[in-house]
Design an enzyme around this catalytic site. Sequence first.
Site, PDB file in Angstrom:
ATOM      1  N   ASP A 195      -9.011   4.364  58.748  1.00  0.00           N
ATOM      2  CA  ASP A 195      -9.781   3.997  57.570  1.00  0.00           C
ATOM      3  C   ASP A 195      -9.002   4.503  56.342  1.00  0.00           C
ATOM      4  O   ASP A 195      -8.123   5.362  56.476  1.00  0.00           O
ATOM      5  CB  ASP A 195     -11.159   4.662  57.646  1.00  0.00           C
ATOM      6  CG  ASP A 195     -11.917   4.572  56.336  1.00  0.00           C
ATOM      7  OD1 ASP A 195     -12.021   3.458  55.800  1.00  0.00           O
ATOM      8  OD2 ASP A 195     -12.393   5.623  55.846  1.00  0.00           O
ATOM      9  N   ASP A 203     -10.458   4.765  52.514  1.00  0.00           N
ATOM     10  CA  ASP A 203     -11.248   5.545  51.547  1.00  0.00           C
ATOM     11  C   ASP A 203     -11.989   6.670  52.262  1.00  0.00           C
ATOM     12  O   ASP A 203     -12.807   6.418  53.144  1.00  0.00           O
ATOM     13  CB  ASP A 203     -12.231   4.634  50.818  1.00  0.00           C
ATOM     14  CG  ASP A 203     -11.494   3.599  49.996  1.00  0.00           C
ATOM     15  OD1 ASP A 203     -10.721   4.000  49.121  1.00  0.00           O
ATOM     16  OD2 ASP A 203     -11.668   2.386  50.261  1.00  0.00           O
ATOM     17  N   GLY A 252     -18.145  -1.337  50.293  1.00  0.00           N
ATOM     18  CA  GLY A 252     -17.614  -2.486  49.565  1.00  0.00           C
ATOM     19  C   GLY A 252     -18.021  -2.437  48.111  1.00  0.00           C
ATOM     20  O   GLY A 252     -19.216  -2.278  47.783  1.00  0.00           O
ATOM     21  N   GLY A 253     -17.056  -2.566  47.212  1.00  0.00           N
ATOM     22  CA  GLY A 253     -17.330  -2.420  45.791  1.00  0.00           C
ATOM     23  C   GLY A 253     -18.277  -3.482  45.245  1.00  0.00           C
ATOM     24  O   GLY A 253     -19.205  -3.163  44.485  1.00  0.00           O
ATOM     25  N   ARG A 301     -13.088  -7.345  39.515  1.00  0.00           N
ATOM     26  CA  ARG A 301     -11.662  -7.599  39.221  1.00  0.00           C
ATOM     27  C   ARG A 301     -11.125  -6.547  38.248  1.00  0.00           C
ATOM     28  O   ARG A 301     -10.030  -6.021  38.431  1.00  0.00           O
ATOM     29  CB  ARG A 301     -11.484  -9.001  38.635  1.00  0.00           C
ATOM     30  CG  ARG A 301     -11.270 -10.079  39.687  1.00  0.00           C
ATOM     31  CD  ARG A 301     -10.800 -11.389  39.063  1.00  0.00           C
ATOM     32  NE  ARG A 301     -11.790 -11.940  38.148  1.00  0.00           N
ATOM     33  CZ  ARG A 301     -12.841 -12.680  38.531  1.00  0.00           C
ATOM     34  NH1 ARG A 301     -13.015 -12.961  39.804  1.00  0.00           N
ATOM     35  NH2 ARG A 301     -13.695 -13.146  37.646  1.00  0.00           N
ATOM     36  N   LYS A 360     -12.403  -3.568  37.674  1.00  0.00           N
ATOM     37  CA  LYS A 360     -12.416  -2.274  38.382  1.00  0.00           C
ATOM     38  C   LYS A 360     -11.178  -2.122  39.259  1.00  0.00           C
ATOM     39  O   LYS A 360     -10.562  -1.045  39.313  1.00  0.00           O
ATOM     40  CB  LYS A 360     -13.704  -2.171  39.221  1.00  0.00           C
ATOM     41  CG  LYS A 360     -13.795  -0.935  40.093  1.00  0.00           C
ATOM     42  CD  LYS A 360     -13.416  -1.226  41.532  1.00  0.00           C
ATOM     43  CE  LYS A 360     -13.269   0.031  42.345  1.00  0.00           C
ATOM     44  NZ  LYS A 360     -12.982  -0.247  43.758  1.00  0.00           N
ATOM     45  N   THR A 377     -10.203  -1.195  56.806  1.00  0.00           N
ATOM     46  CA  THR A 377     -10.951  -0.748  55.632  1.00  0.00           C
ATOM     47  C   THR A 377     -11.765  -1.890  55.042  1.00  0.00           C
ATOM     48  O   THR A 377     -11.426  -3.065  55.226  1.00  0.00           O
ATOM     49  CB  THR A 377      -9.973  -0.209  54.556  1.00  0.00           C
ATOM     50  OG1 THR A 377     -10.709   0.150  53.386  1.00  0.00           O
ATOM     51  CG2 THR A 377      -8.931  -1.250  54.171  1.00  0.00           C
ATOM     52  N   THR A 389     -12.054  -1.938  51.770  1.00  0.00           N
ATOM     53  CA  THR A 389     -11.594  -2.010  50.382  1.00  0.00           C
ATOM     54  C   THR A 389     -10.628  -3.180  50.163  1.00  0.00           C
ATOM     55  O   THR A 389     -10.199  -3.847  51.093  1.00  0.00           O
ATOM     56  CB  THR A 389     -10.980  -0.657  49.941  1.00  0.00           C
ATOM     57  OG1 THR A 389     -11.063  -0.541  48.526  1.00  0.00           O
ATOM     58  CG2 THR A 389      -9.532  -0.550  50.345  1.00  0.00           C
ATOM     59  N   ASP A 437     -14.229   8.593  58.056  1.00  0.00           N
ATOM     60  CA  ASP A 437     -14.840   9.703  57.317  1.00  0.00           C
ATOM     61  C   ASP A 437     -16.355   9.571  57.181  1.00  0.00           C
ATOM     62  O   ASP A 437     -16.988  10.509  56.677  1.00  0.00           O
ATOM     63  CB  ASP A 437     -14.255   9.801  55.907  1.00  0.00           C
ATOM     64  CG  ASP A 437     -14.730   8.646  55.036  1.00  0.00           C
ATOM     65  OD1 ASP A 437     -14.430   7.492  55.386  1.00  0.00           O
ATOM     66  OD2 ASP A 437     -15.435   8.895  54.042  1.00  0.00           O
TER      67      ASP A 437
HETATM   68  C1  XBP Z   1     -14.812   2.145  51.418  1.00  0.00           C
HETATM   69  C2  XBP Z   1     -15.561   1.418  50.413  1.00  0.00           C
HETATM   70  C3  XBP Z   1     -14.820   0.753  49.381  1.00  0.00           C
HETATM   71  C4  XBP Z   1     -14.523   1.422  48.096  1.00  0.00           C
HETATM   72  C5  XBP Z   1     -14.411   0.356  47.021  1.00  0.00           C
HETATM   73  O1  XBP Z   1     -15.503   2.091  52.651  1.00  0.00           O
HETATM   74  O2  XBP Z   1     -16.746   1.288  50.485  1.00  0.00           O
HETATM   75  O3  XBP Z   1     -15.659  -0.292  49.092  1.00  0.00           O
HETATM   76  O4  XBP Z   1     -15.561   2.331  47.739  1.00  0.00           O
HETATM   77  O5  XBP Z   1     -13.461  -0.581  47.302  1.00  0.00           O
HETATM   78  P1  XBP Z   1     -14.737   2.435  54.010  1.00  0.00           P
HETATM   79  P2  XBP Z   1     -13.566  -2.080  46.688  1.00  0.00           P
HETATM   80  O6  XBP Z   1     -13.926   3.677  53.767  1.00  0.00           O
HETATM   81  O7  XBP Z   1     -15.844   2.681  54.998  1.00  0.00           O
HETATM   82  O8  XBP Z   1     -13.884   1.260  54.375  1.00  0.00           O
HETATM   83  O9  XBP Z   1     -14.142  -1.939  45.321  1.00  0.00           O
HETATM   84  O10 XBP Z   1     -12.159  -2.595  46.670  1.00  0.00           O
HETATM   85  O11 XBP Z   1     -14.473  -2.874  47.585  1.00  0.00           O
HETATM   86 MG    MG Z   2     -14.141   5.587  54.559  1.00  0.00          MG
END
Ligand code: XBP
Ligand code: MG
Length: 248
Positions: free
Chosen positions: A9, A11, A52-53, A85, A87, A124, A126, A185
Amino acid sequence: MPLKALIFDVDGTLADTERDGHRVAFNDAFADLGLPWHWDEALYGVLLRVAGGSERLRHYAVDHGGAALLPAGVDIDALIPHIHRIKTRHYVQRVADGAVALRPGVARLIDEARQAGLRLAVATTTTHDNVIALLTATLGPDAPTWFDVMGTAREVAAKKPDPAVYRYVLGELGLSPADALALEDSHQGLRAAVGAGLRCVVTPTAYTADDDFAGATCVMPITGGLDRHPDALPARGVHLDDLRAWAA
Ligand code: XBP
Ligand code: MG
């Protein structure tokens, strides 16, 4: 069955990106657009339950009163991708500027795995550009090529805890779940990995420390991350041999 691949993963696992990376980038985008929104550290911890953002933005707008703060007539469906976008641009720039470091032990473990010929992958929710920015800024310009597969929001729409991204990565690697180990995490990440049949080592952050990690193969102490083996005295890092033992 010998361990053939590590699936990371991003983030929270490779780096503690949320508080000083994603959160600040969201707030910068809100400010750019003159929106009356601000996510402090505590609120962001609550919003993080939605992965997800874009999904997080919608959750805030709909379930946390964000939409009610906007002028009448604002089209939320058009606004969310626009914010996202902007962000992403802020986030990539922040990471390129060195705002986020890898967590302890991550670079060493990646190096050990590469030396041992294990395959590496990313799973991920993200944005793909965010992953490239992080790997490049922290491990160097070649680092993205060390990963055979990257499952990101570009490849898989369904966000964790949906196991789709892990299934995608396993399919691209041509491996079965027993061949690989996931590193996560959060509760949502753990559910996604386990849902795809993988064993999963969890390295929590301050934001996920109180998550439910039932079903994890092993859970690290928060302080020290992968530089603190949970059972070893005197303290030592988590090494590839430990991962192999846990995966066996
Ligand atoms: C990570 C997230 C991501 C970031 C934001 O989750 O939730 O969405 O916070 O990224 P994980 P974006 O570690 O469980 O994959 O804004 O690019 O979506
Ligand atoms: Mg994570």
